[in-house]
Design an enzyme around this catalytic site. Sequence first.
Site, mmCIF file in Angstrom:
data_model
loop_
_atom_site.group_PDB
_atom_site.id
_atom_site.type_symbol
_atom_site.label_atom_id
_atom_site.label_comp_id
_atom_site.label_asym_id
_atom_site.label_seq_id
_atom_site.Cartn_x
_atom_site.Cartn_y
_atom_site.Cartn_z
ATOM 1 N N THR A 156 81.929 26.940 42.598
ATOM 2 C CA THR A 156 82.909 27.254 41.539
ATOM 3 C C THR A 156 83.567 25.920 41.136
ATOM 4 O OG1 THR A 156 84.512 27.853 43.257
ATOM 5 C CG2 THR A 156 83.317 29.652 42.197
ATOM 6 N N LYS A 182 79.885 26.819 50.164
ATOM 7 C CA LYS A 182 80.673 26.507 48.968
ATOM 8 C C LYS A 182 82.136 26.683 49.332
ATOM 9 C CE LYS A 182 82.563 28.784 46.212
ATOM 10 N NZ LYS A 182 83.999 29.263 46.026
ATOM 11 N N THR A 193 85.771 31.859 57.467
ATOM 12 C CA THR A 193 85.219 30.720 56.742
ATOM 13 C C THR A 193 85.295 30.880 55.241
ATOM 14 O OG1 THR A 193 83.112 31.784 57.010
ATOM 15 C CG2 THR A 193 83.628 30.078 58.578
ATOM 16 N N ASN A 408 93.964 23.955 39.163
ATOM 17 C CA ASN A 408 94.477 25.288 39.450
ATOM 18 C C ASN A 408 95.415 25.824 38.394
ATOM 19 O OD1 ASN A 408 93.195 26.196 41.880
ATOM 20 N ND2 ASN A 408 93.984 24.259 42.672
ATOM 21 N N THR A 413 90.815 29.593 32.673
ATOM 22 C CA THR A 413 90.553 29.472 31.236
ATOM 23 C C THR A 413 89.289 28.667 30.936
ATOM 24 O OG1 THR A 413 92.172 27.704 31.306
ATOM 25 C CG2 THR A 413 92.896 29.830 30.511
#
Lengths: 413, 413
Positions: A156, A182, A193, A408, A413
């Site tokens: 991400t 990730k 985790t 953050n 958006t």
Amino acid sequence: MIEFDGFKPVYGGICASRGFTAGALRAGIKESSQKDDLAMIYCVKPCTAAAVYTKNVVKGAPITVTQKHLQDNTAQAVIVNSGNANTCNANGIEIAELMCELTAENLKVNKEDVIVASTGVIGQKLSPQPFQKYIPLLAVSLSEVGSIGACKAMMTTDTRVKEFAFEFTLDGKTCNIGGISKGSGMINPKMATLLVFITTDVKISVEMLNKALQEANRNSYSRVNIDGDTSTNDMACVMASGLAGNEEITAENENYEIFLNALCAVMCNLARETARDGEGATKLIECMVANAPSEEAAALISKSVVSSSLVKAAVFAADANWGRILMAMGNAGAAFDPLKVSVKIMSENGIVTFCEDGVAVDYSEEKAHNVLSADEVTIMIDLHEPDAENNQSIAWGCDLTYDYVKINAEYRT
Amino acid sequence: MIEFDGFKPVYGGICASRGFTAGALRAGIKESSQKDDLAMIYCVKPCTAAAVYTKNVVKGAPITVTQKHLQDNTAQAVIVNSGNANTCNANGIEIAELMCELTAENLKVNKEDVIVASTGVIGQKLSPQPFQKYIPLLAVSLSEVGSIGACKAMMTTDTRVKEFAFEFTLDGKTCNIGGISKGSGMINPKMATLLVFITTDVKISVEMLNKALQEANRNSYSRVNIDGDTSTNDMACVMASGLAGNEEITAENENYEIFLNALCAVMCNLARETARDGEGATKLIECMVANAPSEEAAALISKSVVSSSLVKAAVFAADANWGRILMAMGNAGAAFDPLKVSVKIMSENGIVTFCEDGVAVDYSEEKAHNVLSADEVTIMIDLHEPDAENNQSIAWGCDLTYDYVKINAEYRT
């Protein structure tokens, strides 16, 4: 990379272990994103499997479904998407089950042997269509070089692929273990985790696999903090195909110790890279605590130092505001004698001592700034308890930067 | 300001209580700063006094000295400096004792009746000279309008004066209570506080004063988090001169309840203003939790929400990423049923519902952005436990901004 004696780094990540293939593609789960967002891992035979999960009271639907599917400790495939956490959705369980069904159907495996995971924004509607359309295509595109692709599809806000694999020997047989993970924000794994998938071809019993995962997790992901927030979707699972041909590990013998070390080699390196890749981070912060009153105290103190916003901001600025380290130590929830503490900071640029016997010592601000300007900064704390050589710990974190706020404040958006 | 029935806000801060004067001047403790950095509070008679202190294992020297001086619960003066925390200094105790000695000598009070506090950078050498030179000058400059000046002299990265006073009636006598506080970073008071000085002219026993302070602290400063870091020098103390002429409060009667409410009125308002003045903050975040399984659960959940870096960054951006609120609730360490949760956000610009029965509801992103753009944002959480009207809590925090990073990357320089 942290090196572990007797383990040879190899290529291939999760596909380095015999029997495993992986793949990824773009299913358009988050319409605005152009990156791959759906990954699959498959093993030619059902594996012994173990997992640890987030301790967050609010759990994502995929966690609930995976926990159910792993009740028998058997798994043969993994399906994972980014772009949507499938959490706090009215039809979340339904969609997670559908992901498993489609995967099972197309790979010709048992639906209960599929592990499902999702990562992304919480509480956003999730359509079944991308899964219906793309899981069949993904199932026929798996390969032995698919590990990096699968890792990228899970990402991400991550900026680095986190993938490791090692080769080692048990009973004269060559064994492999590999992992991908990730995670960059909402990371303060509490005995659990992020998204971590580990494969091995070692033959090992359910009991010993579970035990090794708990132990390795305690020394790896439980020692990482990026922002103090624990995700609703954290999961680490390990699948053992048993294709290496070693005698099955069923007790805490020498072979168990070798396997545990191999698992730690993968998980500690993944965990450390996760800290380095913290949202907005410019530096990896490593905190080593030695000679603590107990091993637990060492773990609490090392974790508290890498977790402090003020320590993190000072490291970002390469500012030797070492009093904040003492402050963070004192907040760890562990007893120790402040008047025995020594604090040093080390990097490729040198080493500086700030504090001995709990009080300030003279140092060069210029040299300290130089040491703190490196990409990896190690804070070394000695609590000088007598007869306490084994009461030590390492924890990993990263600096707090403008970019953490930027990422953050703009993530959705 | 939070209003409390029956308490009339008055001017004067800590000098609103009969018997108290205060003052401040620039002693040059931090050479590079041009602001006042030394403050003094004095009462014409010895007071009944109570204090709560930081729970950090590493304690500043002034904390150790004040704890010793308050063993008899009597105090008549306060000396406090900013610019240096007098913590982790080899001669810290010596200097804190010297500050009390000089204050006692010049005010003609008992040395053991002096409270001492310091705030600033930890582990920086501190010279006795500024105290030797300026405490005598300060002692002759105290006045009844000195409260704001004393408050300003304590400030470090604070941008606002935090000062409140209220008038109320006990036994037909007019009583006063006033307080000042400082604190903007390294703030996550754990059952303790920051630097908070409260005066009152109420007559009250040591036992009842201690009890009221603990109780008021639990509902005020213990509900504030700015950056998760607990200072080594936190202290809140209250001095009661007894000059109001009320009958001494010696039991938990009606007058005790009135006094407790007065103390809460001062401390909750100071605590809330402290959150608003968090380092780099642009917004006050208030989190109200209702109908929780227990009062403790309500307190943990409200505190966890205002403490989350991700919630704070989203509020900074006025981004309705409400899933982060659920995530933070789940990490509070309190059990609750996620499927009963409703979440709304309210401000002067309106109110928006994001989640009911634990799942997303439709809302207007534009309206949500507008509501979140106000200076004060209230997150309202209902856990819908039956028969749980009293299981509620409010906590206060602030948004996480670029300026928080800037301030803490540059603080020492």
